[in-house]
Design an enzyme around this catalytic site. Structure first.
Site, mmCIF file in Angstrom:
data_model
loop_
_atom_site.group_PDB
_atom_site.id
_atom_site.type_symbol
_atom_site.label_atom_id
_atom_site.label_comp_id
_atom_site.label_asym_id
_atom_site.label_seq_id
_atom_site.Cartn_x
_atom_site.Cartn_y
_atom_site.Cartn_z
ATOM 1 N N GLY A 69 39.505 35.831 49.463
ATOM 2 C CA GLY A 69 38.938 36.801 48.526
ATOM 3 C C GLY A 69 39.586 36.726 47.154
ATOM 4 O O GLY A 69 39.087 37.315 46.205
ATOM 5 N N GLY A 70 40.705 36.005 47.061
ATOM 6 C CA GLY A 70 41.309 35.734 45.751
ATOM 7 C C GLY A 70 41.808 36.970 45.022
ATOM 8 O O GLY A 70 42.120 37.999 45.622
ATOM 9 N N THR A 71 41.861 36.844 43.704
ATOM 10 C CA THR A 71 42.429 37.888 42.853
ATOM 11 C C THR A 71 41.667 39.202 42.997
ATOM 12 O O THR A 71 42.267 40.272 43.160
ATOM 13 C CB THR A 71 42.349 37.450 41.367
ATOM 14 O OG1 THR A 71 42.973 36.182 41.233
ATOM 15 C CG2 THR A 71 43.013 38.467 40.458
ATOM 16 N N CYS A 72 40.350 39.134 42.921
ATOM 17 C CA CYS A 72 39.562 40.369 42.859
ATOM 18 C C CYS A 72 39.886 41.272 44.038
ATOM 19 O O CYS A 72 40.210 42.448 43.864
ATOM 20 C CB CYS A 72 38.074 40.039 42.837
ATOM 21 S SG CYS A 72 37.050 41.508 42.738
ATOM 22 N N HIS A 131 16.408 63.736 34.345
ATOM 23 C CA HIS A 131 17.305 64.779 33.845
ATOM 24 C C HIS A 131 18.022 65.454 35.017
ATOM 25 O O HIS A 131 17.391 65.701 36.046
ATOM 26 C CB HIS A 131 16.508 65.834 33.082
ATOM 27 C CG HIS A 131 17.338 67.004 32.642
ATOM 28 N ND1 HIS A 131 18.215 66.920 31.586
ATOM 29 C CD2 HIS A 131 17.453 68.259 33.146
ATOM 30 C CE1 HIS A 131 18.829 68.095 31.450
ATOM 31 N NE2 HIS A 131 18.392 68.918 32.386
HETATM 32 C C1 LIG Z 1 44.421 43.782 37.605
HETATM 33 C C2 LIG Z 1 43.068 43.128 37.559
HETATM 34 C C3 LIG Z 1 41.936 43.902 37.661
HETATM 35 C C4 LIG Z 1 40.683 43.308 37.625
HETATM 36 N N1 LIG Z 1 39.583 44.099 37.699
HETATM 37 C C5 LIG Z 1 38.357 43.538 37.612
HETATM 38 C C6 LIG Z 1 37.207 44.334 37.708
HETATM 39 O O1 LIG Z 1 37.272 45.550 37.864
HETATM 40 N N2 LIG Z 1 35.989 43.727 37.619
HETATM 41 C C7 LIG Z 1 35.872 42.369 37.464
HETATM 42 O O2 LIG Z 1 34.761 41.865 37.385
HETATM 43 N N3 LIG Z 1 36.969 41.595 37.386
HETATM 44 C C8 LIG Z 1 38.199 42.134 37.462
HETATM 45 N N4 LIG Z 1 39.298 41.340 37.411
HETATM 46 C C9 LIG Z 1 39.112 39.881 37.276
HETATM 47 C C10 LIG Z 1 38.742 39.255 38.631
HETATM 48 O O3 LIG Z 1 39.715 39.561 39.578
HETATM 49 C C11 LIG Z 1 38.617 37.747 38.487
HETATM 50 O O4 LIG Z 1 37.793 37.458 37.396
HETATM 51 C C12 LIG Z 1 38.025 37.111 39.736
HETATM 52 O O5 LIG Z 1 38.852 37.334 40.846
HETATM 53 C C13 LIG Z 1 37.837 35.618 39.515
HETATM 54 O O6 LIG Z 1 37.406 35.011 40.691
HETATM 55 P P1 LIG Z 1 37.688 33.461 40.909
HETATM 56 O O7 LIG Z 1 36.947 33.078 42.128
HETATM 57 O O8 LIG Z 1 37.401 32.727 39.675
HETATM 58 O O9 LIG Z 1 39.270 33.341 41.130
HETATM 59 P P2 LIG Z 1 40.234 34.063 42.134
HETATM 60 O O10 LIG Z 1 39.667 35.325 42.625
HETATM 61 O O11 LIG Z 1 41.556 34.121 41.460
HETATM 62 O O12 LIG Z 1 40.307 33.087 43.384
HETATM 63 C C14 LIG Z 1 40.898 31.825 43.318
HETATM 64 C C15 LIG Z 1 41.435 31.451 44.684
HETATM 65 O O13 LIG Z 1 41.874 30.106 44.659
HETATM 66 C C16 LIG Z 1 43.070 29.986 45.404
HETATM 67 N N5 LIG Z 1 43.781 28.788 44.920
HETATM 68 C C17 LIG Z 1 44.304 28.586 43.688
HETATM 69 N N6 LIG Z 1 44.818 27.346 43.602
HETATM 70 C C18 LIG Z 1 44.619 26.756 44.807
HETATM 71 C C19 LIG Z 1 44.929 25.483 45.340
HETATM 72 N N7 LIG Z 1 45.515 24.526 44.593
HETATM 73 N N8 LIG Z 1 44.625 25.236 46.623
HETATM 74 C C20 LIG Z 1 44.004 26.165 47.398
HETATM 75 N N9 LIG Z 1 43.679 27.388 46.935
HETATM 76 C C21 LIG Z 1 43.961 27.675 45.655
HETATM 77 C C22 LIG Z 1 43.795 31.283 45.120
HETATM 78 O O14 LIG Z 1 44.741 31.561 46.129
HETATM 79 C C23 LIG Z 1 42.644 32.283 45.091
HETATM 80 O O15 LIG Z 1 42.417 32.838 46.366
HETATM 81 C C24 LIG Z 1 40.566 41.900 37.479
HETATM 82 C C25 LIG Z 1 41.709 41.110 37.401
HETATM 83 C C26 LIG Z 1 42.954 41.716 37.437
HETATM 84 C C27 LIG Z 1 44.172 40.846 37.348
#
Ligand SMILES: Cc1cc2nc3c(=O)[nH]c(=O)nc-3n(C[C@H](O)[C@H](O)[C@H](O)COP(=O)(O)OP(=O)(O)OC[C@H]3O[C@@H](n4cnc5c(N)ncnc54)[C@H](O)[C@@H]3O)c2cc1C
Length: 458
Positions: free
Chosen positions: A39-42, A441
């Site tokens: 699920g990554g960062t989000c 409304h």
């Molecule tokens: C505090 C905070 C609040 C946020 N709030 C919002 C919000 O309310 N609404 C919104 O739209 N966005 C929000 N964001 C931004 C949002 O989290 C990101 O834009 C989104 O998660 C991007 O998704 P992604 O798939 O590009 O990357 P990510 O979600 O970062 O996923 C990338 C994945 O790749 C994996 N990975 C990295 N390198 C490697 C590797 N070499 N080998 C294997 N795996 C790897 C990582 O572990 C990670 O699981 C927020 C960000 C932060 C920091």
């Protein structure tokens, strides 16, 4: 040992899992590699956990205003950070676990856990195994940037990830960075009861927004007791007694801010430095983002980059939209392009800031004949009824084409209301269609047609 696939997806964030499942459903043999939590960062350190905290902070804030709404709370309203964290963990764990089990139970989809690194344009190593495929999709996201400012190596600090692990309330949280992440955390922890100071080197907060938006956000935060130091032109971190400090070196005010914890909220860095991109020949820009075209293809045939790592979005919805574009182009014989999407995002302070399209500043600079409609939330019945009249809304229209150029809904419900403007923009309908629509409304949305009926030259 080499395993052959039709596709390799690197990263199970907000684009990777959906693409992997779509490709697998189309009959392709797919490998997806994730080195951290699914699920990554989000889901783990971004949107989801912060919005659970926003909800806790909002509930607490309302409880503090109990008498205004005609009820009493027995005793003082106090935070229990362990319970706040437990609620947050329960929601994020369920979501992350859901993605993991979804991927692992998908036919044709093979999940690898570990660090992925290119060996060549079509080979990726994970642990002892080398996976090969004719298509590789990179969705590695980003992490908190830690700029090399003085004191950063010798002073303990938190990032969005580590702050979310705390189950105690910081006595005084000093936030370096007055952008989106900094502002959300500032209000959350202030409402929880921390002393909070934001330190920003620019002359105003959220500098990409119009000045009236920055000013209003600053006033809302200050009204709640957040200290704000702007024009901090020489930021330095340091230890100070039992706590930590940040040297500010502002033109006026105390030269340093001493607190119990520092949060660095100074932007994001793409996770592209340890991927072995040089072995694949994939080009990055000066800031480390993978260079892609409007269909998200890198310079190497057969390699795409989606999500935060391509520098074309920075949000969960942009990452997910990247998946939709790539999947449509590859599997549905469509020609979708990232150039067709309209910028849209929210800032989840309370009241939220919903944004789409151009800012007023950008509209002015575009050289068009622009019309603007404005309305303070004090003139929105629903906001008055809810006791939430901070903020304003504004909408920008091209006087010649009658197309809506952009909008800001900074007020209660603004995070949802913004979509009625956004969808009009996607429909490319003249603003008069919305002006004549009958809205319900009492809502915040009902005032958008009214605002469109009162446009003035910008
Ligand atoms: C505090 C905070 C609040 C946020 N709030 C919002 C919000 O309310 N609404 C919104 O739209 N966005 C929000 N964001 C931004 C949002 O989290 C990101 O834009 C989104 O998660 C991007 O998704 P992604 O798939 O590009 O990357 P990510 O979600 O970062 O996923 C990338 C994945 O790749 C994996 N990975 C990295 N390198 C490697 C590797 N070499 N080998 C294997 N795996 C790897 C990582 O572990 C990670 O699981 C927020 C960000 C932060 C920091």
């Amino acid at each position: 040992m080499t395993n052959n696939f039709d596709a390799i997806v690197i990263g199970a964030g907000q684009a990777g899992p959906f693409l992997a499942v779509r490709l697998a459903a189309a009959g392709q043999r797919v490998a997806i590699i994730e080195r951290g939590r699914f699920g990554g960062t989000c889901i783990n350190t971004g949107c989801t956990p912060t919005k659970t905290l926003v909800a806790s902070a909002y509930a607490m804030h309302l409880a503090g205003r109990a008498m205004e709404f005609g009820f009493e709370v027995a005793g003082p309203v106090r935070i229990d950070m362990k319970r706040v964290k437990a609620r947050k963990d329960e929601i994020t764990n369920r979501s992350s676990g859901g993605i993991e089990s979804w991927l692992k139970s998908t036919q044709n989809c093979f999940v690898y856990q570990g660090q992925a690194q290119f060996e060549s344009p079509n080979e990726v190593r994970v642990g002892d195994e080398v996976l090969a495929a004719r298509q590789v999709f990179i969705d590695v996201g980003g992490r908190a940037a830690t700029p090399s400012m003085p004191g950063v190596a010798s002073t303990p600090y938190l990032t969005n990830s580590t702050l979310l692990d705390l189950d105690i309330l910081p006595r005084h949280l000093v936030i370096v960075g007055g952008g989106y992440v900094g502002l959300e955390f500032a209000q959350i922890f202030r409402r929880f009861g921390s002393e909070v100071t934001i330190i920003e080197k620019a002359p105003r907060l959220i500098g990409h927004e119009d000045e009236d938006v920055s000013t209003q956000a600053q006033s809302i935060l200050e009204h709640e007791g957040v200290q704000i130091r702007l024009n901090a032109n020489c930021i330095e971190l340091m230890r100070s007694g039992e706590g930590v400090g940040v040297r500010v070196d502002c033109a006026d005010g105390a030269p340093e801010v001493i607190g119990s914890h520092i949060l660095l909220a100074m932007g994001r860095t793409p996770n592209t430095g340890d991927l072995g991109l040089d072995k694949a020949g994939v080009i990055r820009d000066a800031r480390g983002y993978i260079v892609v075209d409007d269909q998200l293809r890198t310079n190497v045939t057969g390699i795409w980059a989606l999500g935060d790592c391509n520098g074309r979005g920075g949000f969960t919805h942009t990452s997910y939209n990247d998946f939709e574009i790539v999947a449509a182009n590859l599997l549905d014989r469509e020609t979708r392009s990232v150039a067709d999407r309209i910028r849209a995002y929210n800032l989840y302070i309370d009241p939220p800031i919903g944004r789409c399209g151009m800012t007023e500043h950008e509209a002015r600079a575009s050289g068009r004949h622009v019309l603007i409609g404005r309305r303070p939330m004090t003139r929105v019945a629903r906001a008055i009824e809810k006791g939430e009249t901070q903020g304003f809304m504004k909408v920008l229209v091209d006087a010649d084409s009658k197309q809506i150029l952009g909008a800001t809904i900074f007020g209660t419900g603004g995070d949802e209301v913004i979509h009625c403007v956004l969808d009009m923009m996607y429909a490319r309908a003249p603003y008069t269609v919305m002006q004549r629509a009958m809205h319900i409304h009492p809502t915040v949305s009902e005032l958008i047609p009214t605002m469109l009926g009162e446009l003035q030259p910008l």
